[in-house]
Enzyme design. Structure first.
Site, PDB file in Angstrom:
ATOM      1  N   TYR A   3       0.848  -1.195   0.000  1.00  0.00           N
ATOM      2  CA  TYR A   3       0.000   0.000   0.000  1.00  0.00           C
ATOM      3  C   TYR A   3       0.888   1.252   0.000  1.00  0.00           C
ATOM      4  O   TYR A   3       0.688   2.179  -0.787  1.00  0.00           O
ATOM      5  CB  TYR A   3      -0.901  -0.018   1.237  1.00  0.00           C
ATOM      6  CG  TYR A   3      -1.786   1.202   1.365  1.00  0.00           C
ATOM      7  CD1 TYR A   3      -3.050   1.209   0.790  1.00  0.00           C
ATOM      8  CD2 TYR A   3      -1.356   2.328   2.059  1.00  0.00           C
ATOM      9  CE1 TYR A   3      -3.866   2.320   0.899  1.00  0.00           C
ATOM     10  CE2 TYR A   3      -2.160   3.447   2.171  1.00  0.00           C
ATOM     11  CZ  TYR A   3      -3.420   3.443   1.594  1.00  0.00           C
ATOM     12  OH  TYR A   3      -4.220   4.547   1.697  1.00  0.00           O
ATOM     13  N   SER A  12      -1.021  12.443  13.389  1.00  0.00           N
ATOM     14  CA  SER A  12      -0.382  11.293  12.789  1.00  0.00           C
ATOM     15  C   SER A  12       1.100  11.387  13.153  1.00  0.00           C
ATOM     16  O   SER A  12       1.508  12.298  13.873  1.00  0.00           O
ATOM     17  CB  SER A  12      -0.631  11.368  11.300  1.00  0.00           C
ATOM     18  OG  SER A  12       0.101  10.399  10.659  1.00  0.00           O
ATOM     19  N   LYS A  34       6.350   1.066  18.670  1.00  0.00           N
ATOM     20  CA  LYS A  34       5.220   1.438  17.818  1.00  0.00           C
ATOM     21  C   LYS A  34       4.323   0.211  17.700  1.00  0.00           C
ATOM     22  O   LYS A  34       4.645  -0.752  17.018  1.00  0.00           O
ATOM     23  CB  LYS A  34       5.675   1.900  16.441  1.00  0.00           C
ATOM     24  CG  LYS A  34       4.513   2.413  15.598  1.00  0.00           C
ATOM     25  CD  LYS A  34       4.978   3.230  14.414  1.00  0.00           C
ATOM     26  CE  LYS A  34       3.824   3.969  13.756  1.00  0.00           C
ATOM     27  NZ  LYS A  34       2.751   3.104  13.295  1.00  0.00           N
ATOM     28  N   LYS A  63      10.260  10.397  20.746  1.00  0.00           N
ATOM     29  CA  LYS A  63       9.552  11.654  21.000  1.00  0.00           C
ATOM     30  C   LYS A  63      10.462  12.573  21.798  1.00  0.00           C
ATOM     31  O   LYS A  63      11.145  12.106  22.725  1.00  0.00           O
ATOM     32  CB  LYS A  63       8.274  11.393  21.804  1.00  0.00           C
ATOM     33  CG  LYS A  63       7.252  10.547  21.051  1.00  0.00           C
ATOM     34  CD  LYS A  63       6.103  10.102  21.923  1.00  0.00           C
ATOM     35  CE  LYS A  63       5.141   9.231  21.096  1.00  0.00           C
ATOM     36  NZ  LYS A  63       4.135   8.559  21.935  1.00  0.00           N
ATOM     37  N   LYS A  74      10.932   2.662  11.511  1.00  0.00           N
ATOM     38  CA  LYS A  74      10.370   1.356  11.165  1.00  0.00           C
ATOM     39  C   LYS A  74      11.378   0.208  11.227  1.00  0.00           C
ATOM     40  O   LYS A  74      12.582   0.420  11.195  1.00  0.00           O
ATOM     41  CB  LYS A  74       9.820   1.417   9.735  1.00  0.00           C
ATOM     42  CG  LYS A  74       8.667   2.369   9.581  1.00  0.00           C
ATOM     43  CD  LYS A  74       7.369   1.664   9.800  1.00  0.00           C
ATOM     44  CE  LYS A  74       6.444   1.924   8.632  1.00  0.00           C
ATOM     45  NZ  LYS A  74       5.205   1.223   8.712  1.00  0.00           N
ATOM     46  N   CYS A  87       6.986 -42.784  -0.663  1.00  0.00           N
ATOM     47  CA  CYS A  87       7.077 -44.245  -0.760  1.00  0.00           C
ATOM     48  C   CYS A  87       6.114 -44.854  -1.776  1.00  0.00           C
ATOM     49  O   CYS A  87       6.171 -46.058  -2.009  1.00  0.00           O
ATOM     50  CB  CYS A  87       6.843 -44.881   0.604  1.00  0.00           C
ATOM     51  SG  CYS A  87       5.128 -44.852   1.145  1.00  0.00           S
ATOM     52  N   CYS A 144       7.018 -46.534   4.708  1.00  0.00           N
ATOM     53  CA  CYS A 144       7.348 -45.195   4.227  1.00  0.00           C
ATOM     54  C   CYS A 144       8.597 -44.632   4.921  1.00  0.00           C
ATOM     55  O   CYS A 144       8.665 -44.616   6.144  1.00  0.00           O
ATOM     56  CB  CYS A 144       6.151 -44.291   4.504  1.00  0.00           C
ATOM     57  SG  CYS A 144       6.391 -42.613   3.936  1.00  0.00           S
TER      58      CYS A 144
HETATM   59  S1  IVH Z   1       2.246   8.855  19.132  1.00  0.00           S
HETATM   60  C1  IVH Z   1       1.812  12.820  17.904  1.00  0.00           C
HETATM   61  N1  IVH Z   1       3.227   6.598  19.960  1.00  0.00           N
HETATM   62  O1  IVH Z   1       0.972   5.100  15.139  1.00  0.00           O
HETATM   63  C2  IVH Z   1       2.026  11.405  17.722  1.00  0.00           C
HETATM   64  N2  IVH Z   1       1.727   6.543  18.135  1.00  0.00           N
HETATM   65  O2  IVH Z   1       0.437   7.848  13.183  1.00  0.00           O
HETATM   66  C3  IVH Z   1       0.794  10.665  17.919  1.00  0.00           C
HETATM   67  N3  IVH Z   1       1.245   4.287  17.309  1.00  0.00           N
HETATM   68  O3  IVH Z   1      -2.104   5.142  14.479  1.00  0.00           O
HETATM   69  C4  IVH Z   1       1.007   9.225  17.982  1.00  0.00           C
HETATM   70  N4  IVH Z   1       2.510   3.213  18.726  1.00  0.00           N
HETATM   71  O4  IVH Z   1      -1.898   4.594  16.957  1.00  0.00           O
HETATM   72  C5  IVH Z   1       2.425   7.176  19.075  1.00  0.00           C
HETATM   73  N5  IVH Z   1       4.162   4.640  20.840  1.00  0.00           N
HETATM   74  C6  IVH Z   1       3.351   5.243  19.959  1.00  0.00           C
HETATM   75  C7  IVH Z   1       2.619   4.534  18.993  1.00  0.00           C
HETATM   76  C8  IVH Z   1       1.826   5.217  18.098  1.00  0.00           C
HETATM   77  C9  IVH Z   1       1.672   3.091  17.718  1.00  0.00           C
HETATM   78  C10 IVH Z   1       0.306   4.479  16.177  1.00  0.00           C
HETATM   79  C11 IVH Z   1      -0.842   5.350  16.482  1.00  0.00           C
HETATM   80  C12 IVH Z   1      -1.207   5.948  15.153  1.00  0.00           C
HETATM   81  C13 IVH Z   1       0.087   5.914  14.430  1.00  0.00           C
HETATM   82  C14 IVH Z   1       0.648   7.313  14.386  1.00  0.00           C
END
Ligand code: IVH
Length: 684
Positions: free
Chosen positions: A37, A83, A122, A298, A322, A423, A444
């Protein structure tokens, strides 16, 4: 001017992406893996960057997240659910690039100390906003498009990990907890196994299990799905005196409120520590109890987060770094079978090599015919392959729209493999069983070790000292192929084995020799006939009295025995119908294995009682001795020449004058299959 083919490609990509969006977000039934995707999406983005006039307001690149299901009420998020920017460079450069950007934005120089980050996992599930007012859960919503989400409070309430009330005497007036609803891998496997056993639909992967469950319209269905939750951030906050000033402190506070936060997290200083975290988690990724697709960094201080702000709904203070994808597309080049120790033929898809979950995958098990049917996997199909954790790679589903034309036929194990690839014995699928099995249990090669161990076991032929290690050596060195070969082993062959002193070789020889004198029940049990345990073997011995009577028994005869039902009866008939097995039985008797016999409780008359048969020519699978033994066991007599009194002539290839004479006299002529059918027909 935009070239026509570029315009067409953009339109085609938009359409395809929208279709996948719909399948993913609305139907919760993904049609392609995320990585594929992303590739389509990036191709469209690249075209639109090169030709901005192609950007349409409804292009999938122009929106964030998915369309809300109409069925759920909508809610506008008090604070948008942002996001996160994804760093697709899976090498350590990804972490360094993020740190460099943050430092630049904050106006830091090399002289300044490292930036403090919070590194976490994540999770791969569904983002949820939990709104607590005065400590009570009042609303749970999905992210939706980031501005507006779906109200899924009822369903989220069924997730045990989500506290319905914060565990504190002084809760904030309003506290929005953001996190991920996910499904553990073991819960996913258990749930699917249960569904499969009940003949109900299974979940595609844990992420979809989580997303699909929360977006179930019926909370009772959601309640049956084993979901978990981890918090990773905050939304709206009001009335929280002494509110934390860093992200890590905020998560600590949530833990104090009884909200689950994943323990795999830590404060890191500068890029090196981020790189170390990424590498450390990568090494343990497979052993985590749930799927992750990366880690998240973060900036830890909230004041710095505010200073950095965000661009188009992606904060500058966070990034997802990733790992290699755990699902990829590939093509099924062939479907083979593997014969296991117990004779089960397991279908295996041979795949065009694909890098998934950190390794190159070329095979995936298809488990059994039911699984092939359920997924409808065919040779030539494009499939989604998944490898997560230590779990062996599997095919998640078929991309139907990429099936070749004309459509390849459905794959049927019995049709492709009427005989065992190891066999050549006949292959059967017993009633009520998912598995297809080789019937050549005694012969066998794939089943050899298992068959020998069972044969020698205490309750069977009781050959003391013949255990795993010895059987391995005997088979691996080609000294023993079937149990009959055990009786031909001499002292010299045994003494040549590893860790086998003269004395133990002599003891083993003696044990093998002693086992020759046995009982019919033990012998029947030792044959390892599917579904024939020790008790059944005893019942069979008592009922039939002799091995030949058992060999000649029809399914109906067998079902007259106490506790023998159609499945056991079928297993026994199939076992003795396989000439390879009869051959081993004969060799065992020739080697001197013997037991007392009697007439049995209900000796069957035999379908060929009083009949005379003549054998001529070479039969395709039966040796002359075996054919004779089977006829005699069924009460028939085998004569050397054809006369008017002959009831049947059984003719194989190169049959000569006897066949001609039978034809002249009008004696019925059978081939091997005809003989087998006759033997099997009694009682039907
Ligand atoms: S922070 C400002 N922390 O990833 C940032 N997101 O696009 C807001 N996700 O669908 C998200 N693990 O559900 C954050 N430790 C994590 C995360 C996480 C998974 C997902 C979240 C969202 C996507 C972020």
């Amino acid at each position: 001017m935009v070239p026509t083919e570029v315009r067409a490609r953009a339109a085609a990509l938009r359409e395809e992406i929208e279709r996948h969006n719909y399948a993913y977000y609305v139907l919760d039934a993904p049609t392609i893996p995320d990585a594929e995707y992303d590739r389509l999406f990036q191709e469209l983005q690249a075209i639109e960057t090169a030709y901005p006039e192609l950007v349409t307001p409804d292009s999938p690149t122009q929106r964030v997240g998915g369309q809300a299901l109409d069925a759920f009420p909508k809610v506008r998020h008090a604070v948008p659910m942002l996001s996160i920017r994804t760093e697709t460079d899976t090498s350590e450069a990804g972490a360094r690039a993020f740190d460099a950007r943050v430092r630049k934005e904050l106006g830091l120089t090399d002289a300044d100390p490292p930036v403090e980050y919070h590194a976490e996992l994540k999770f791969d599930g569904l983002a949820i906003n939990l709104r607590y007012e005065a400590g009570v859960l009042v609303l749970a919503a999905t992210r939706g498009d980031g501005e507006t989400g779906e109200v899924v409070t009822q369903n989220v309430r069924t997730v045990r990990a989500v506290p319905l009330r914060l565990r504190t005497a002084h809760p904030p007036a309003v506290l929005e907890v953001r996190g991920e609803v996910y499904m553990r891998r073991d819960d996913f496997e258990r749930y699917n196994a249960r569904q499969r056993a009940a003949g109900k639909p299974t979940l595609v992967n844990p992420r979809n299990g989580a997303a699909g469950s929360i977006r179930q319209l019926d909370p009772k269905v959601a309640a049956q799905r084993p979901l978990s939750f981890f918090a990773y951030g905050l939304g709206e906050v009001r009335g929280w005196p002494g509110a934390p000033e860093t992200h890590s402190a905020a998560l600590d506070a949530l833990v104090g409120f009884g909200v689950p936060v994943c323990a795999e997290r830590r404060v890191c200083h500068g890029a090196d520590e981020l790189v170390a975290f990424h590498a450390e988690i990568a090494a343990r990724r497979d052993r985590l109890p749930f799927d992750i697709d990366g880690v998240v960094y973060k900036v830890n201080r909230f004041d710095l987060q505010r200073a950095l702000g965000f661009v188009t709904r992606e904060p500058r203070w966070a990034v997802a770094h990733k790992y290699p994808a755990q699902e990829q597309l590939t093509v099924v080049e062939a479907i083979d079978v593997q014969v296991g120790r117990t004779g089960i033929l397991t279908p295996v898809a041979r795949l065009a090599p694909v890098f998934v979950g950190g390794v190159t995958v070329t095979n995936a098990t298809l488990h059994n015919q039911d699984e092939i049917d359920r997924k409808d996997v065919r040779v030539g199909d494009t499939v989604i392959v998944r490898r997560a954790g230590d779990v062996i790679p599997e095919i998640v589903g078929v991309v139907r729209e990429r099936r070749p034309r004309p459509e390849p036929p459905r794959f049927d194990i019995l049709q492709h493999y009427p005989t065992c690839p190891e066999c050549g014995s006949h292959v059967v699928r017993l009633e009520g069983e998912a598995a297809v099995r080789c019937t050549g249990g005694l012969y066998c090669p794939a089943q050899r070790k298992q068959a020998l161990l069972h044969f020698a076991s205490r309750r069977a032929m009781d050959i003391e000292g013949l255990g795993d290690k010895l059987v391995d050596q005997l088979v691996d060195r080609g000294l023993v192929q079937t149990p009959a070969d055990l009786y031909r082993l001499d002292q010299a062959a045994l003494a040549g084995l590893e860790r086998m002193a003269d004395k133990s070789a002599a003891n083993l020889r003696a044990a093998i020799e002693a086992s020759k004198s046995t009982t019919l029940a033990r012998f029947i049990f030792a044959l390892g006939i599917r579904n024939v345990g020790e008790a059944t073997a005893k019942d069979l011995a008592r009922h039939f009295g002799s091995l030949d009577a058992l060999i000649a028994a029809t399914e109906a005869d067998l079902m007259a025995v106490r506790d023998v039902g159609p499945i056991v009866a079928q297993s026994i008939v199939q076992f003795f119908r396989e000439p390879h097995n009869l051959d081993v039985v004969r060799k065992l008797r020739d080697a001197g294995v013997h037991w007392p016999e009697d007439a049995g409780v209900q000796q069957s008359a035999g379908i060929l009682a009083g009949k005379t048969l003549v054998l001529t020519g070479t039969l395709p699978t039966l040796t002359r001795e075996n054919a004779k033994a089977m006829i005699e066991a069924a009460g028939g007599k085998v004569a050397g020449s054809v006369s008017k009194k002959t009831d049947y002539v059984v003719a194989g290839s190169e049959a000569g004058s006897k066949l001609a004479k039978a034809q002249a006299l009008g004696v019925p002529i059978l081939d091997e299959a005809g003989l087998m059918a006759l033997l099997a027909s009694a009682g039907k």
